[in-house]
Each structure stands twice: as structure tokens, then as C-alpha cells.
Design an enzyme around this catalytic site. Structure first.
Site: not given
Ligand code: 5GP
Length: 177
Positions: A47, A101-102, A105, A133, A154-155
Site C-alpha cells: 500500500g 505506512e499508508d 487502522d 483511522k 474504507f478508502v
Molecule cells: P491495521 O493493522 O492498523 O488494522 O491495518 C493496517 C492495514 O490494513 C493497512 O496497511 C492496509 O493495508 C489495511 N487497511 C486498513 N484500512 C484500510 C482502508 O480503508 N483501505 C485499504 N485499502 N486498506 C486498509
């Protein structure tokens, strides 16, 4: 304009100009904070590839960049999945590391990866994330350089995918509810 990615519709959320302005700001802060240092950027694929590329072009201090993939697999313990880093070639020991990081979440991915990286004893470790988020937080992560706090929707676009598609959209779009 609305866009279809596979079976879902997305509406514009952050424009190219918004993203560019946020990256300019983050880069300027990093350039100032790391003056006299030679940081190692570690970008987390897939990402973050677009974000890392645009951010890195605006870094004016001597810096290295390395790209890794995080793979999670079911651990043998009840704690569930375990994250491993694939492709980290650079030595992290006593380096000033900036994770790119992109989107953060729930914070789960980084909360599992950061302690592993700390084992390799970087001199410092900071997090740079384009999107956060905040409402979705389950594992609090301190984000040192952040582009945007966004709602728990979701984006896609600008490197972020929906089931593998949509990464090539040049802006960030939000799912149409
Ligand atoms: P976390 O471990 O913080 O819950 O999730 C991080 C990963 O989940 C991000 O690096 C991404 O790959 C994915 N992710 C979380 N939210 C989104 C979203 O709204 N859109 C997309 N495309 N990926 C997301």
C-alpha cells in the site's frame, strides 16, 4: 467523480493537491528533525509504494530507503497471527529508522511489527503514516508524522487497494455508503 472498483462505488475524498500538501509538510518536518542524521526509511508494501515514493523525493537530507512486506501467519500459540518482515536487507542496528505506512487502522500490524524491529536495536524509531483511522484504534500506536486523520470508512487509491484493485487511482476515494 464517482468511481467503480470491482463491485463497490467510491467518491472523492482527498485530492492530489491535498495529498501533496500533506506530504510537503511531513517531509519538511522530517528534513528539520533529522538534520545532520542519515535516517533509514522502511516502507511497508504494498500500500505505501506511492506515498513512500512521493515522500522520499521531498527528503533533502542523506537518507536510505528499504521496502518490506509484512506477512502474517497463524502462530502456534493462542495469541493468533504473527507478523514477519520479508525483504529487510538493511541493518537496522543503531540506525535512525522511520517506518512509512499508508494507513494505520486498528494498529495491529504495527503493534506486532514494532517490537520485533526494536529487538534489532535501532537508535531511534518513528512512524510516518499518510492516513490514520483514529476511531478504529485497538492497538494504540504513536504516529510521529501523520498526513490525515480519517473516519472509519474504507478508502482506496494512491496505492491503497480494494481486493487488489484501485491502487492506480491518483487520489484517495472513500467508499460510498
Ligand atoms: P491495521 O493493522 O492498523 O488494522 O491495518 C493496517 C492495514 O490494513 C493497512 O496497511 C492496509 O493495508 C489495511 N487497511 C486498513 N484500512 C484500510 C482502508 O480503508 N483501505 C485499504 N485499502 N486498506 C486498509
Amino acid at each position: 467523480m464517482e468511481k467503480q472498483v470491482l463491485d463497490k462505488s467510491f467518491v472523492p475524498y482527498l485530492s492530489k493537491a491535498d495529498i501533496n500538501a500533506a506530504i510537503e509538510k511531513m517531509a519538511a518536518t522530517i528534513n528539520a528533525d533529522y538534520d545532520g542524521k542519515k535516517p533509514l526509511f522502511i516502507a511497508i508494501l504494498n500500500g505505501s509504494f506511492m506515498f513512500a515514493s512521493d515522500l522520499f523525493k521531498k527528503i533533502e537530507i542523506p537518507a536510505e530507503i528499504s521496502f518490506i512486506k509484512l506477512a502474517s501467519y497463524k502462530g502456534t500459540k493462542s495469541s493468533g497471527s504473527v507478523v514477519t518482515a520479508i525483504g529487510l536487507e538493511s541493518d537496522v542496528f543503531e540506525r535512525d529508522v522511520i517506518i512509512v505506512e499508508d494507513i494505520v487502522d486498528t494498529g495491529k500490524t504495527l503493534s506486532e511489527f514494532l517490537p520485533q524491529l526494536m529487538h534489532q536495536q535501532p537508535r531511534s524509531l518513528k512512524i510516518c503514516a499518510l492516513l490514520h483511522k483514529k476511531e478504529a484504534t485497538k492497538f494504540p500506536i504513536q504516529i510521529d508524522y501523520m498526513g490525515f486523520e480519517i473516519p472509519n470508512l474504507f478508502v482506496v487509491g494512491y496505492g491503497l487497494d480494494y481486493n487488489g484493485y484501485g491502487r492506480n487511482i491518483d487520489q484517495i476515494m472513500q467508499i460510498k455508503e
